[in-house]
Design a protein around this motif. Structure first.
Motif, PDB file in Angstrom:
ATOM      1  N   VAL A  85       0.843  -1.192   0.000  1.00 15.04           N
ATOM      2  CA  VAL A  85       0.000   0.000   0.000  1.00 15.04           C
ATOM      3  C   VAL A  85       0.880   1.244   0.000  1.00 15.04           C
ATOM      4  O   VAL A  85       1.776   1.376   0.841  1.00 15.04           O
ATOM      5  N   ALA A  86       0.626   2.168  -0.926  1.00 12.28           N
ATOM      6  CA  ALA A  86       1.398   3.410  -1.034  1.00 12.28           C
ATOM      7  C   ALA A  86       0.589   4.571  -0.455  1.00 12.28           C
ATOM      8  O   ALA A  86      -0.278   5.121  -1.136  1.00 12.28           O
ATOM      9  N   PRO A  87       0.841   4.968   0.799  1.00 12.02           N
ATOM     10  CA  PRO A  87       0.103   6.096   1.375  1.00 12.02           C
ATOM     11  C   PRO A  87       0.618   7.428   0.841  1.00 12.02           C
ATOM     12  O   PRO A  87       1.760   7.534   0.358  1.00 12.02           O
ATOM     13  N   ASN A  88      -0.230   8.453   0.925  1.00 11.89           N
ATOM     14  CA  ASN A  88       0.181   9.830   0.650  1.00 11.89           C
ATOM     15  C   ASN A  88       0.947   9.954  -0.661  1.00 11.89           C
ATOM     16  O   ASN A  88       2.099  10.336  -0.706  1.00 11.89           O
ATOM     17  N   SER A  89       0.281   9.647  -1.770  1.00 11.56           N
ATOM     18  CA  SER A  89       0.951   9.660  -3.067  1.00 11.56           C
ATOM     19  C   SER A  89       0.092  10.369  -4.111  1.00 11.56           C
ATOM     20  O   SER A  89      -1.142  10.332  -4.054  1.00 11.56           O
ATOM     21  N   THR A  90       0.744  10.990  -5.074  1.00 14.30           N
ATOM     22  CA  THR A  90       0.029  11.599  -6.206  1.00 14.30           C
ATOM     23  C   THR A  90      -0.135  10.616  -7.359  1.00 14.30           C
ATOM     24  O   THR A  90      -0.550  11.003  -8.448  1.00 14.30           O
ATOM     25  N   THR A  94      -1.127  12.284 -11.623  1.00 16.80           N
ATOM     26  CA  THR A  94      -0.133  12.896 -12.504  1.00 16.80           C
ATOM     27  C   THR A  94       0.436  11.832 -13.426  1.00 16.80           C
ATOM     28  O   THR A  94       0.530  10.658 -13.058  1.00 16.80           O
ATOM     29  N   GLU A  95       0.801  12.225 -14.630  1.00 12.67           N
ATOM     30  CA  GLU A  95       1.378  11.287 -15.585  1.00 12.67           C
ATOM     31  C   GLU A  95       2.818  11.676 -15.913  1.00 12.67           C
ATOM     32  O   GLU A  95       3.730  10.871 -15.813  1.00 12.67           O
ATOM     33  N   ILE A  96       3.017  12.932 -16.316  1.00 14.63           N
ATOM     34  CA  ILE A  96       4.363  13.440 -16.622  1.00 14.63           C
ATOM     35  C   ILE A  96       4.537  14.727 -15.820  1.00 14.63           C
ATOM     36  O   ILE A  96       3.880  15.735 -16.103  1.00 14.63           O
ATOM     37  N   ASP A  97       5.391  14.711 -14.825  1.00 15.36           N
ATOM     38  CA  ASP A  97       5.519  15.856 -13.928  1.00 15.36           C
ATOM     39  C   ASP A  97       5.919  17.135 -14.656  1.00 15.36           C
ATOM     40  O   ASP A  97       5.577  18.237 -14.236  1.00 15.36           O
ATOM     41  N   ALA A  98       6.658  16.975 -15.766  1.00 18.60           N
ATOM     42  CA  ALA A  98       7.124  18.147 -16.502  1.00 18.60           C
ATOM     43  C   ALA A  98       6.042  18.748 -17.399  1.00 18.60           C
ATOM     44  O   ALA A  98       6.241  19.826 -17.963  1.00 18.60           O
ATOM     45  N   VAL A  99       4.905  18.074 -17.524  1.00 18.65           N
ATOM     46  CA  VAL A  99       3.809  18.558 -18.370  1.00 18.65           C
ATOM     47  C   VAL A  99       2.662  18.990 -17.476  1.00 18.65           C
ATOM     48  O   VAL A  99       1.987  18.151 -16.867  1.00 18.65           O
ATOM     49  N   ARG A 100       2.419  20.296 -17.394  1.00 18.62           N
ATOM     50  CA  ARG A 100       1.412  20.837 -16.486  1.00 18.62           C
ATOM     51  C   ARG A 100       0.026  20.236 -16.739  1.00 18.62           C
ATOM     52  O   ARG A 100      -0.740  19.979 -15.799  1.00 18.62           O
ATOM     53  N   ALA A 101      -0.296  20.001 -17.996  1.00 17.16           N
ATOM     54  CA  ALA A 101      -1.631  19.497 -18.328  1.00 17.16           C
ATOM     55  C   ALA A 101      -1.878  18.095 -17.775  1.00 17.16           C
ATOM     56  O   ALA A 101      -3.033  17.671 -17.659  1.00 17.16           O
ATOM     57  N   SER A 102      -0.824  17.360 -17.437  1.00 16.01           N
ATOM     58  CA  SER A 102      -1.000  15.996 -16.918  1.00 16.01           C
ATOM     59  C   SER A 102      -0.921  15.950 -15.392  1.00 16.01           C
ATOM     60  O   SER A 102      -0.978  14.877 -14.808  1.00 16.01           O
ATOM     61  N   LEU A 290      12.559   7.163   2.903  1.00 15.13           N
ATOM     62  CA  LEU A 290      13.792   6.741   3.569  1.00 15.13           C
ATOM     63  C   LEU A 290      15.026   7.012   2.718  1.00 15.13           C
ATOM     64  O   LEU A 290      16.107   7.284   3.256  1.00 15.13           O
ATOM     65  N   HIS A 291      14.878   6.918   1.404  1.00 14.71           N
ATOM     66  CA  HIS A 291      16.027   7.129   0.519  1.00 14.71           C
ATOM     67  C   HIS A 291      16.238   8.632   0.319  1.00 14.71           C
ATOM     68  O   HIS A 291      16.002   9.189  -0.759  1.00 14.71           O
ATOM     69  N   SER A 292      16.658   9.267   1.400  1.00 14.35           N
ATOM     70  CA  SER A 292      16.867  10.719   1.403  1.00 14.35           C
ATOM     71  C   SER A 292      18.129  11.048   2.191  1.00 14.35           C
ATOM     72  O   SER A 292      18.610  10.235   2.999  1.00 14.35           O
ATOM     73  N   LEU A 293      18.642  12.241   1.964  1.00 12.49           N
ATOM     74  CA  LEU A 293      19.775  12.722   2.752  1.00 12.49           C
ATOM     75  C   LEU A 293      19.292  13.248   4.093  1.00 12.49           C
ATOM     76  O   LEU A 293      18.134  13.661   4.223  1.00 12.49           O
ATOM     77  N   PRO A 294      20.149  13.259   5.118  1.00 19.51           N
ATOM     78  CA  PRO A 294      19.774  13.879   6.395  1.00 19.51           C
ATOM     79  C   PRO A 294      19.411  15.347   6.178  1.00 19.51           C
ATOM     80  O   PRO A 294      19.974  16.027   5.322  1.00 19.51           O
ATOM     81  N   ASP A 325      10.214  14.125  -4.796  1.00 17.53           N
ATOM     82  CA  ASP A 325      10.371  14.298  -6.239  1.00 17.53           C
ATOM     83  C   ASP A 325       9.916  13.046  -6.983  1.00 17.53           C
ATOM     84  O   ASP A 325      10.254  11.920  -6.609  1.00 17.53           O
ATOM     85  N   MET A 326       9.153  13.255  -8.045  1.00 17.10           N
ATOM     86  CA  MET A 326       8.675  12.159  -8.908  1.00 17.10           C
ATOM     87  C   MET A 326       8.045  11.041  -8.082  1.00 17.10           C
ATOM     88  O   MET A 326       8.268   9.862  -8.331  1.00 17.10           O
ATOM     89  N   GLU A 327       7.235  11.422  -7.100  1.00 19.78           N
ATOM     90  CA  GLU A 327       6.724  10.410  -6.173  1.00 19.78           C
ATOM     91  C   GLU A 327       5.785   9.408  -6.833  1.00 19.78           C
ATOM     92  O   GLU A 327       5.729   8.245  -6.410  1.00 19.78           O
ATOM     93  N   ALA A 328       5.054   9.821  -7.861  1.00 25.12           N
ATOM     94  CA  ALA A 328       4.162   8.864  -8.533  1.00 25.12           C
ATOM     95  C   ALA A 328       4.972   7.745  -9.171  1.00 25.12           C
ATOM     96  O   ALA A 328       4.686   6.562  -8.974  1.00 25.12           O
TER      97      ALA A 328
END
Length: 424
Positions: A85-90, A94-102, A290-294, A325-328
Protein backbone atom coordinates in the motif's frame (compact mmCIF):
# COMPACT_ATOMS: atom_id res chain seq x y z
CA UNK A 1 10.15 -24.00 -16.16
CA UNK A 2 10.00 -20.59 -14.45
CA UNK A 3 9.59 -18.89 -17.81
CA UNK A 4 6.75 -21.26 -18.73
CA UNK A 5 4.94 -20.72 -15.41
CA UNK A 6 5.35 -16.94 -15.66
CA UNK A 7 4.06 -16.87 -19.24
CA UNK A 8 1.09 -19.03 -18.29
CA UNK A 9 0.20 -16.81 -15.36
CA UNK A 10 0.48 -13.64 -17.44
CA UNK A 11 -1.84 -15.17 -20.04
CA UNK A 12 -4.22 -16.31 -17.32
CA UNK A 13 -4.26 -12.83 -15.81
CA UNK A 14 -4.80 -11.15 -19.16
CA UNK A 15 -7.77 -13.37 -20.01
CA UNK A 16 -9.46 -12.61 -16.70
CA UNK A 17 -8.69 -8.88 -16.68
CA UNK A 18 -10.73 -8.35 -19.83
CA UNK A 19 -13.71 -10.22 -18.47
CA UNK A 20 -13.53 -13.28 -20.75
CA UNK A 21 -13.40 -15.71 -17.85
CA UNK A 22 -14.01 -15.48 -14.11
CA UNK A 23 -12.39 -17.68 -11.51
CA UNK A 24 -14.58 -17.96 -8.42
CA UNK A 25 -12.56 -20.60 -6.55
CA UNK A 26 -8.78 -20.21 -6.63
CA UNK A 27 -6.12 -22.16 -4.75
CA UNK A 28 -2.51 -20.97 -4.48
CA UNK A 29 -0.26 -23.58 -2.94
CA UNK A 30 3.27 -24.40 -1.75
CA UNK A 31 4.57 -20.81 -1.50
CA UNK A 32 6.16 -19.03 1.46
CA UNK A 33 3.33 -16.91 2.86
CA UNK A 34 4.20 -13.56 4.43
CA UNK A 35 0.90 -13.01 6.23
CA UNK A 36 1.52 -9.30 6.92
CA UNK A 37 0.94 -9.48 10.68
CA UNK A 38 4.39 -10.88 11.43
CA UNK A 39 3.61 -14.53 10.78
CA UNK A 40 5.19 -16.71 8.07
CA UNK A 41 4.04 -20.06 6.69
CA UNK A 42 6.90 -21.72 4.84
CA UNK A 43 4.77 -23.93 2.56
CA UNK A 44 1.40 -22.24 2.65
CA UNK A 45 -1.86 -22.62 0.79
CA UNK A 46 -4.41 -19.86 0.18
CA UNK A 47 -7.97 -20.62 -0.83
CA UNK A 48 -10.03 -17.83 -2.39
CA UNK A 49 -13.78 -17.97 -3.01
CA UNK A 50 -15.57 -15.11 -4.77
CA UNK A 51 -12.75 -12.71 -3.95
CA UNK A 52 -12.58 -13.57 -0.23
CA UNK A 53 -9.79 -15.55 1.46
CA UNK A 54 -11.31 -18.72 2.95
CA UNK A 55 -8.25 -20.88 3.60
CA UNK A 56 -4.81 -20.02 4.98
CA UNK A 57 -2.85 -23.05 6.10
CA UNK A 58 0.22 -25.23 5.57
CA UNK A 59 0.09 -27.04 2.21
CA UNK A 60 1.73 -30.12 3.74
CA UNK A 61 -1.14 -30.51 6.20
CA UNK A 62 -3.94 -29.81 3.74
CA UNK A 63 -5.65 -32.40 1.56
CA UNK A 64 -8.05 -31.15 -1.08
CA UNK A 65 -10.14 -32.35 -3.99
CA UNK A 66 -8.97 -30.76 -7.25
CA UNK A 67 -12.49 -30.65 -8.58
CA UNK A 68 -13.43 -28.20 -5.82
CA UNK A 69 -11.33 -25.44 -7.42
CA UNK A 70 -11.62 -23.55 -10.71
CA UNK A 71 -7.88 -23.12 -10.87
CA UNK A 72 -4.93 -24.35 -8.82
CA UNK A 73 -1.54 -22.64 -9.08
CA UNK A 74 1.58 -24.19 -7.57
CA UNK A 75 4.04 -21.50 -6.48
CA UNK A 76 6.69 -23.75 -4.99
CA UNK A 77 9.87 -21.83 -4.16
CA UNK A 78 8.10 -18.48 -4.48
CA UNK A 79 6.77 -15.92 -1.97
CA UNK A 80 3.28 -14.52 -1.51
CA UNK A 81 2.68 -11.09 0.07
CA UNK A 82 -0.35 -8.97 0.86
CA UNK A 83 -0.69 -6.17 -1.66
CA UNK A 84 1.66 -3.32 -0.78
CA UNK A 85 0.00 0.00 0.00
CA UNK A 86 1.40 3.41 -1.03
CA UNK A 87 0.10 6.10 1.37
CA UNK A 88 0.18 9.83 0.65
CA UNK A 89 0.95 9.66 -3.07
CA UNK A 90 0.03 11.60 -6.21
CA UNK A 91 -0.03 8.33 -8.16
CA UNK A 92 -3.06 8.44 -10.43
CA UNK A 93 -3.17 12.24 -10.32
CA UNK A 94 -0.13 12.90 -12.50
CA UNK A 95 1.38 11.29 -15.59
CA UNK A 96 4.36 13.44 -16.62
CA UNK A 97 5.52 15.86 -13.93
CA UNK A 98 7.12 18.15 -16.50
CA UNK A 99 3.81 18.56 -18.37
CA UNK A 100 1.41 20.84 -16.49
CA UNK A 101 -1.63 19.50 -18.33
CA UNK A 102 -1.00 16.00 -16.92
CA UNK A 103 -0.76 17.17 -13.28
CA UNK A 104 -4.12 17.08 -11.54
CA UNK A 105 -3.16 17.17 -7.87
CA UNK A 106 -2.74 20.87 -7.08
CA UNK A 107 -5.68 23.26 -6.65
CA UNK A 108 -5.56 27.03 -6.30
CA UNK A 109 -6.28 28.57 -2.91
CA UNK A 110 -5.08 28.13 0.67
CA UNK A 111 -7.90 26.22 2.36
CA UNK A 112 -9.38 23.46 0.17
CA UNK A 113 -10.81 20.75 2.45
CA UNK A 114 -13.63 20.19 -0.05
CA UNK A 115 -11.29 19.13 -2.90
CA UNK A 116 -11.57 15.38 -3.59
CA UNK A 117 -8.80 13.34 -5.17
CA UNK A 118 -11.03 10.33 -5.81
CA UNK A 119 -12.81 11.68 -8.89
CA UNK A 120 -9.53 12.76 -10.52
CA UNK A 121 -7.93 9.31 -10.28
CA UNK A 122 -6.77 8.14 -13.71
CA UNK A 123 -7.05 4.36 -14.02
CA UNK A 124 -5.60 4.49 -17.55
CA UNK A 125 -2.26 5.83 -16.31
CA UNK A 126 0.78 4.04 -17.76
CA UNK A 127 2.66 4.93 -14.59
CA UNK A 128 0.23 2.96 -12.42
CA UNK A 129 0.89 -0.33 -14.21
CA UNK A 130 4.66 0.00 -13.67
CA UNK A 131 4.00 0.46 -9.95
CA UNK A 132 1.49 -2.39 -9.75
CA UNK A 133 3.93 -4.96 -11.13
CA UNK A 134 6.23 -4.30 -8.15
CA UNK A 135 3.45 -5.37 -5.81
CA UNK A 136 1.93 -1.97 -4.98
CA UNK A 137 -1.76 -2.84 -5.33
CA UNK A 138 -3.36 0.06 -3.43
CA UNK A 139 -2.63 3.76 -3.22
CA UNK A 140 -3.84 6.60 -1.05
CA UNK A 141 -4.12 9.13 -3.84
CA UNK A 142 -3.57 12.54 -2.27
CA UNK A 143 -3.94 16.18 -3.37
CA UNK A 144 -1.23 18.79 -2.79
CA UNK A 145 -1.03 22.54 -2.41
CA UNK A 146 -2.28 25.18 0.01
CA UNK A 147 -2.52 24.94 3.77
CA UNK A 148 -5.38 22.41 3.62
CA UNK A 149 -4.85 20.39 0.44
CA UNK A 150 -8.06 18.38 0.32
CA UNK A 151 -9.29 14.82 0.74
CA UNK A 152 -7.40 11.67 -0.18
CA UNK A 153 -8.98 8.37 -1.24
CA UNK A 154 -7.81 4.78 -1.16
CA UNK A 155 -7.77 3.24 -4.63
CA UNK A 156 -6.64 0.00 -6.28
CA UNK A 157 -3.96 0.08 -8.97
CA UNK A 158 -6.09 -1.89 -11.43
CA UNK A 159 -9.57 -0.70 -12.38
CA UNK A 160 -11.82 0.40 -15.24
CA UNK A 161 -12.61 3.80 -13.73
CA UNK A 162 -12.38 5.67 -10.45
CA UNK A 163 -15.69 4.26 -9.19
CA UNK A 164 -14.50 0.72 -9.85
CA UNK A 165 -11.11 1.39 -8.22
CA UNK A 166 -12.33 2.96 -4.98
CA UNK A 167 -11.51 1.08 -1.79
CA UNK A 168 -12.39 3.92 0.60
CA UNK A 169 -13.54 7.33 -0.65
CA UNK A 170 -12.49 10.55 1.06
CA UNK A 171 -10.70 8.79 3.92
CA UNK A 172 -9.23 11.97 5.39
CA UNK A 173 -8.12 15.57 4.97
CA UNK A 174 -4.49 16.62 4.54
CA UNK A 175 -3.11 19.67 6.32
CA UNK A 176 0.30 21.19 5.57
CA UNK A 177 1.38 22.51 8.97
CA UNK A 178 3.47 25.71 8.65
CA UNK A 179 7.19 25.23 9.15
CA UNK A 180 8.81 26.71 12.25
CA UNK A 181 12.03 27.22 10.30
CA UNK A 182 13.03 28.46 6.89
CA UNK A 183 16.05 27.79 4.72
CA UNK A 184 17.10 29.28 1.41
CA UNK A 185 17.89 26.96 -1.45
CA UNK A 186 21.51 25.80 -1.20
CA UNK A 187 21.93 27.29 2.29
CA UNK A 188 22.59 24.59 4.94
CA UNK A 189 21.69 26.94 7.81
CA UNK A 190 18.08 27.04 9.00
CA UNK A 191 16.57 30.20 10.41
CA UNK A 192 13.43 30.67 12.52
CA UNK A 193 10.31 31.40 10.51
CA UNK A 194 9.31 34.84 11.80
CA UNK A 195 5.72 34.40 10.65
CA UNK A 196 5.27 30.92 12.11
CA UNK A 197 3.07 31.96 15.04
CA UNK A 198 0.88 34.04 12.76
CA UNK A 199 0.47 31.20 10.23
CA UNK A 200 -0.24 28.74 13.02
CA UNK A 201 -2.89 30.97 14.59
CA UNK A 202 -4.61 31.42 11.22
CA UNK A 203 -4.79 27.65 10.68
CA UNK A 204 -5.95 26.89 14.22
CA UNK A 205 -8.64 29.58 13.99
CA UNK A 206 -9.89 28.04 10.73
CA UNK A 207 -10.09 24.56 12.27
CA UNK A 208 -11.71 25.89 15.44
CA UNK A 209 -14.39 27.69 13.44
CA UNK A 210 -14.96 24.57 11.36
CA UNK A 211 -15.52 22.49 14.48
CA UNK A 212 -17.90 25.07 15.91
CA UNK A 213 -19.89 24.96 12.66
CA UNK A 214 -19.99 21.16 12.88
CA UNK A 215 -21.53 21.32 16.34
CA UNK A 216 -23.99 24.02 15.28
CA UNK A 217 -25.26 21.98 12.29
CA UNK A 218 -26.29 25.12 10.43
CA UNK A 219 -27.65 24.55 6.90
CA UNK A 220 -25.79 27.65 5.74
CA UNK A 221 -22.39 26.28 6.82
CA UNK A 222 -19.77 26.87 4.08
CA UNK A 223 -18.84 23.83 1.99
CA UNK A 224 -15.25 24.00 3.27
CA UNK A 225 -16.38 23.68 6.89
CA UNK A 226 -18.84 20.90 6.03
CA UNK A 227 -16.02 18.90 4.43
CA UNK A 228 -14.13 19.02 7.73
CA UNK A 229 -17.06 17.95 9.89
CA UNK A 230 -16.52 14.18 9.55
CA UNK A 231 -12.92 14.56 10.70
CA UNK A 232 -14.14 16.03 13.97
CA UNK A 233 -16.77 13.31 14.44
CA UNK A 234 -14.16 10.59 13.85
CA UNK A 235 -15.50 9.26 10.56
CA UNK A 236 -12.43 10.52 8.70
CA UNK A 237 -8.82 11.12 9.59
CA UNK A 238 -6.77 14.29 9.91
CA UNK A 239 -3.38 13.92 8.18
CA UNK A 240 -0.98 16.55 9.50
CA UNK A 241 2.10 16.96 7.29
CA UNK A 242 4.96 17.93 9.59
CA UNK A 243 8.62 17.04 10.16
CA UNK A 244 9.94 19.32 12.90
CA UNK A 245 9.70 18.84 16.68
CA UNK A 246 8.06 22.27 17.07
CA UNK A 247 5.42 21.39 14.50
CA UNK A 248 4.68 17.98 15.99
CA UNK A 249 4.41 19.32 19.54
CA UNK A 250 2.01 22.06 18.41
CA UNK A 251 -0.07 19.50 16.52
CA UNK A 252 -0.26 17.26 19.59
CA UNK A 253 -1.46 20.24 21.63
CA UNK A 254 -4.12 20.99 19.01
CA UNK A 255 -5.25 17.35 18.98
CA UNK A 256 -6.02 17.60 22.70
CA UNK A 257 -7.63 21.02 22.39
CA UNK A 258 -9.99 20.07 19.55
CA UNK A 259 -10.43 16.45 20.69
CA UNK A 260 -9.41 15.08 17.30
CA UNK A 261 -10.12 11.34 17.26
CA UNK A 262 -7.94 9.99 14.44
CA UNK A 263 -4.89 12.19 13.81
CA UNK A 264 -1.91 11.03 11.75
CA UNK A 265 1.52 12.65 11.36
CA UNK A 266 2.81 12.52 7.77
CA UNK A 267 6.57 12.94 7.30
CA UNK A 268 7.71 12.93 10.92
CA UNK A 269 11.45 13.33 10.29
CA UNK A 270 12.04 14.42 13.90
CA UNK A 271 9.23 12.31 15.37
CA UNK A 272 11.73 10.06 17.18
CA UNK A 273 12.55 13.04 19.42
CA UNK A 274 8.95 13.19 20.69
CA UNK A 275 8.21 9.48 20.43
CA UNK A 276 6.98 9.23 24.03
CA UNK A 277 4.27 11.87 23.46
CA UNK A 278 3.22 10.20 20.21
CA UNK A 279 2.98 6.85 21.96
CA UNK A 280 0.93 8.21 24.86
CA UNK A 281 -1.51 9.98 22.54
CA UNK A 282 -1.55 6.99 20.16
CA UNK A 283 -0.73 9.13 17.13
CA UNK A 284 0.74 7.09 14.23
CA UNK A 285 3.35 8.33 11.78
CA UNK A 286 3.58 7.92 8.01
CA UNK A 287 7.36 8.11 7.72
CA UNK A 288 8.75 10.15 4.82
CA UNK A 289 10.97 8.78 2.05
CA UNK A 290 13.79 6.74 3.57
CA UNK A 291 16.03 7.13 0.52
CA UNK A 292 16.87 10.72 1.40
CA UNK A 293 19.77 12.72 2.75
CA UNK A 294 19.77 13.88 6.40
CA UNK A 295 17.98 17.20 6.76
CA UNK A 296 20.46 18.76 9.21
CA UNK A 297 24.25 18.98 9.13
CA UNK A 298 24.66 17.36 12.53
CA UNK A 299 22.27 14.45 11.88
CA UNK A 300 23.70 10.93 11.59
CA UNK A 301 24.14 10.00 7.95
CA UNK A 302 21.82 7.03 8.35
CA UNK A 303 19.04 8.72 10.33
CA UNK A 304 16.47 8.54 7.48
CA UNK A 305 17.21 4.82 7.08
CA UNK A 306 16.84 3.87 10.73
CA UNK A 307 13.89 6.10 11.65
CA UNK A 308 11.43 3.16 11.32
CA UNK A 309 13.50 1.16 13.81
CA UNK A 310 13.66 4.09 16.25
CA UNK A 311 9.87 4.47 16.21
CA UNK A 312 9.34 0.72 16.42
CA UNK A 313 11.58 0.56 19.50
CA UNK A 314 9.65 3.45 21.07
CA UNK A 315 6.30 1.73 20.50
CA UNK A 316 4.97 4.27 17.98
CA UNK A 317 2.78 2.90 15.19
CA UNK A 318 4.15 3.76 11.75
CA UNK A 319 4.07 2.94 8.06
CA UNK A 320 6.24 3.98 5.11
CA UNK A 321 5.41 6.45 2.35
CA UNK A 322 7.34 8.00 -0.51
CA UNK A 323 6.43 11.68 -0.85
CA UNK A 324 8.99 13.75 -2.76
CA UNK A 325 10.37 14.30 -6.24
CA UNK A 326 8.68 12.16 -8.91
CA UNK A 327 6.72 10.41 -6.17
CA UNK A 328 4.16 8.86 -8.53
CA UNK A 329 6.85 7.10 -10.57
CA UNK A 330 8.91 6.32 -7.47
CA UNK A 331 5.96 4.59 -5.80
CA UNK A 332 7.30 1.42 -7.44
CA UNK A 333 10.26 1.67 -5.03
CA UNK A 334 8.08 1.38 -1.93
CA UNK A 335 9.07 -2.27 -1.27
CA UNK A 336 12.73 -1.31 -1.48
CA UNK A 337 12.23 1.38 1.18
CA UNK A 338 10.98 -1.44 3.40
CA UNK A 339 14.07 -3.43 2.43
CA UNK A 340 16.25 -0.53 3.56
CA UNK A 341 14.36 -0.35 6.87
CA UNK A 342 15.03 -4.07 7.25
CA UNK A 343 18.75 -3.45 6.76
CA UNK A 344 18.70 -0.82 9.50
CA UNK A 345 16.97 -2.66 12.34
CA UNK A 346 13.56 -4.03 11.40
CA UNK A 347 13.00 -7.74 10.92
CA UNK A 348 11.81 -8.87 7.50
CA UNK A 349 8.22 -9.33 8.68
CA UNK A 350 8.22 -5.96 10.47
CA UNK A 351 9.37 -4.40 7.20
CA UNK A 352 6.60 -6.16 5.28
CA UNK A 353 4.08 -4.99 7.88
CA UNK A 354 5.20 -1.38 7.45
CA UNK A 355 3.88 -1.33 3.86
CA UNK A 356 0.89 -3.63 4.34
CA UNK A 357 -1.07 -4.12 7.55
CA UNK A 358 0.30 -1.11 9.44
CA UNK A 359 -0.61 1.21 6.56
CA UNK A 360 -4.12 -0.27 6.40
CA UNK A 361 -4.59 0.05 10.17
CA UNK A 362 -3.55 3.70 10.11
CA UNK A 363 -5.93 4.46 7.23
CA UNK A 364 -8.82 2.42 8.63
CA UNK A 365 -9.15 -0.40 6.09
CA UNK A 366 -7.48 -3.27 7.97
CA UNK A 367 -10.79 -5.12 8.33
CA UNK A 368 -10.61 -6.10 4.65
CA UNK A 369 -7.03 -5.45 3.56
CA UNK A 370 -3.40 -5.49 4.66
CA UNK A 371 -2.85 -9.15 5.53
CA UNK A 372 -3.53 -12.64 4.20
CA UNK A 373 -6.17 -13.76 6.67
CA UNK A 374 -9.48 -15.57 6.42
CA UNK A 375 -12.36 -13.22 5.68
CA UNK A 376 -10.27 -10.51 4.02
CA UNK A 377 -10.30 -9.46 0.37
CA UNK A 378 -7.82 -11.41 -1.75
CA UNK A 379 -5.48 -8.56 -2.66
CA UNK A 380 -2.06 -10.18 -2.86
CA UNK A 381 0.73 -11.17 -5.20
CA UNK A 382 3.34 -13.87 -5.73
CA UNK A 383 7.00 -13.12 -6.36
CA UNK A 384 9.82 -15.37 -7.58
CA UNK A 385 12.11 -13.96 -4.86
CA UNK A 386 12.01 -11.56 -1.94
CA UNK A 387 9.80 -8.62 -2.94
CA UNK A 388 11.83 -6.29 -0.69
CA UNK A 389 14.89 -6.45 -2.91
CA UNK A 390 15.19 -5.47 -6.56
CA UNK A 391 16.40 -8.73 -8.07
CA UNK A 392 13.87 -10.82 -6.20
CA UNK A 393 10.82 -8.61 -6.85
CA UNK A 394 9.47 -10.34 -9.96
CA UNK A 395 5.72 -10.80 -9.87
CA UNK A 396 4.43 -14.22 -10.94
CA UNK A 397 0.77 -13.69 -10.10
CA UNK A 398 -1.27 -10.68 -8.95
CA UNK A 399 -4.80 -10.63 -7.55
CA UNK A 400 -6.80 -7.55 -6.58
CA UNK A 401 -10.07 -8.26 -4.80
CA UNK A 402 -9.80 -11.85 -5.98
CA UNK A 403 -9.38 -11.05 -9.68
CA UNK A 404 -6.26 -11.81 -11.68
CA UNK A 405 -4.32 -8.81 -12.96
CA UNK A 406 -1.57 -8.83 -15.64
CA UNK A 407 1.97 -9.18 -14.31
CA UNK A 408 3.48 -7.24 -17.22
CA UNK A 409 3.55 -3.57 -18.16
CA UNK A 410 4.62 -1.55 -21.17
CA UNK A 411 8.21 -1.45 -19.90
CA UNK A 412 8.51 -5.22 -19.58
CA UNK A 413 6.87 -5.62 -22.99
CA UNK A 414 9.46 -3.31 -24.56
CA UNK A 415 12.20 -5.25 -22.77
CA UNK A 416 10.99 -8.52 -24.29
CA UNK A 417 10.59 -6.91 -27.70
CA UNK A 418 14.14 -5.57 -27.93
CA UNK A 419 15.66 -8.61 -26.26
CA UNK A 420 14.15 -10.68 -29.07
CA UNK A 421 15.43 -8.21 -31.68
CA UNK A 422 19.04 -8.71 -30.58
CA UNK A 423 18.67 -12.45 -30.12
CA UNK A 424 19.02 -12.45 -26.35
Amino acid sequence: MKTFISTFLILLASINSYGQKKYNRILLESATLHIGNGQVISTGAIGIENGIITIVRNSLAYTYNKSDWDTIINLSGQHIYPGFVAPNSTLGLTEIDAVRASRDFHEMGTFNPHVRAQIAYNCESDVIETVRTNGVLMVQTTPRGGRISGQSSLMTTSCWNWEDGTVKPDDGIHIEWPSAYSRSWGDPITKPNETYEEQKRELIAYLTNAKASTNAKDKNTPLQYTALSECFTGEKRFYFHANEVQQINDILDLISELEIKFPVIVGGYESYLVAERLKIKKVPVMIGRLHSLPQHEDDPYDLPYKLPFLLQQAGVQFCLQNEGDMEAMNARNLPFLAGTAMSYGLTEEEAVRSITLSACEIMGISKNYGSIEIGKRATLFGSFGSALEMKGNQASVILINGEFVPTSNFQTELYQKYKAKYGK
